[in-house]
Design an enzyme around this catalytic site. Structure first.
Site, PDB file in Angstrom:
ATOM      1  N   HIS A  39       0.849  -1.199   0.000  1.00 52.57           N
ATOM      2  CA  HIS A  39       0.000   0.000   0.000  1.00 52.57           C
ATOM      3  C   HIS A  39       0.883   1.246   0.000  1.00 52.57           C
ATOM      4  O   HIS A  39       2.069   1.161   0.304  1.00 52.57           O
ATOM      5  CB  HIS A  39      -0.908   0.010   1.239  1.00 52.57           C
ATOM      6  N   HIS A  70       5.743   6.083  -1.935  1.00 50.04           N
ATOM      7  CA  HIS A  70       6.525   4.852  -2.016  1.00 50.04           C
ATOM      8  C   HIS A  70       5.708   3.697  -1.439  1.00 50.04           C
ATOM      9  O   HIS A  70       4.852   3.900  -0.584  1.00 50.04           O
ATOM     10  CB  HIS A  70       7.851   4.986  -1.257  1.00 50.04           C
TER      11      HIS A  70
END
Length: 189
Positions: free
Chosen positions: A42, A126
């Site tokens: 995620h 990220h």
């Protein structure tokens, strides 16, 4: 509850990344890293930490507002990088400006709901794929990810996710993530 706001990549994006991660995991020394399993992939937008149950409704209301105010946007998983010598991640390409705006709005939602958010840092999209407790040279893995380019998708929802940390003490056990709530972005709903 230990909570965070997140964007989750769709299944096809995870499959593409899994293929690239498999190549990285075949490199020498990769077994020294703790690899994040695919269900844990995620993009964290804002980390709230431990949140009292009575705070969740107000946080949810503010996150719903943040989602409504943010249009859906294109994103793709691209390349990779590292934070220091302990965290390896896959990067993002596309409308990262809107993603940063959504991250700022989810952080503000937490602050306005009374959650101590700590020092504000510029958001860097990220997706963590591996970590290590001991310093490790991550450059070969980043080099392997350099040419990874996943296909584009449309980010059309915001999620509030609960993180359940491992309690068994079993080596390699990973946190479990559960979606608490989700909201469509802008006109996506």
């Amino acid at each position: 509850m230990r909570l965070f706001a997140a964007v989750l990549p769709p299944d096809h994006a995870c499959r593409e990344l899994a293929s690239a991660v498999d190549r990285v995991r075949s490199l020498p020394g990769a077994d020294a890293l703790r690899w994040t399993p695919r269900p844990g992939w995620h993009f964290t937008l804002a980390f709230y930490g431990e949140v009292a149950e009575e705070t969740v409704p107000e946080l949810s209301e503010r996150l719903a507002r943040a989602a409504r105010r943010t249009d859906s946007f294109p994103l793709a998983l691209r390349g990779g990088g590292h934070f220091g010598d302990r965290a390896l991640w896959a990067g993002a390409e596309g409308d990262v400006g809107t993603m940063r705006l959504l991250a700022e709005r989810t952080e503000a939602a937490g602050r306005k709901a009374g959650i101590e958010m700590g020092e504000h840092r510029r958001y860097h999209p990220h997706l963590s794929i591996a970590r290590t407790r001991r310093p490790h040279d991550l450059r070969p893995y980043v080099a392997e990810l350099r040419h990874f380019a996943g296909s584009e998708w449309t980010v059309d929802e915001l999620r509030l996710v609960r993180s359940r940390l491992p309690v068994s003490g079993v080596r390699g056990e990973q946190p479990r993530y559960e979606t608490v709530a989700r909201w469509p972005l802008g006109g996506a709903g």
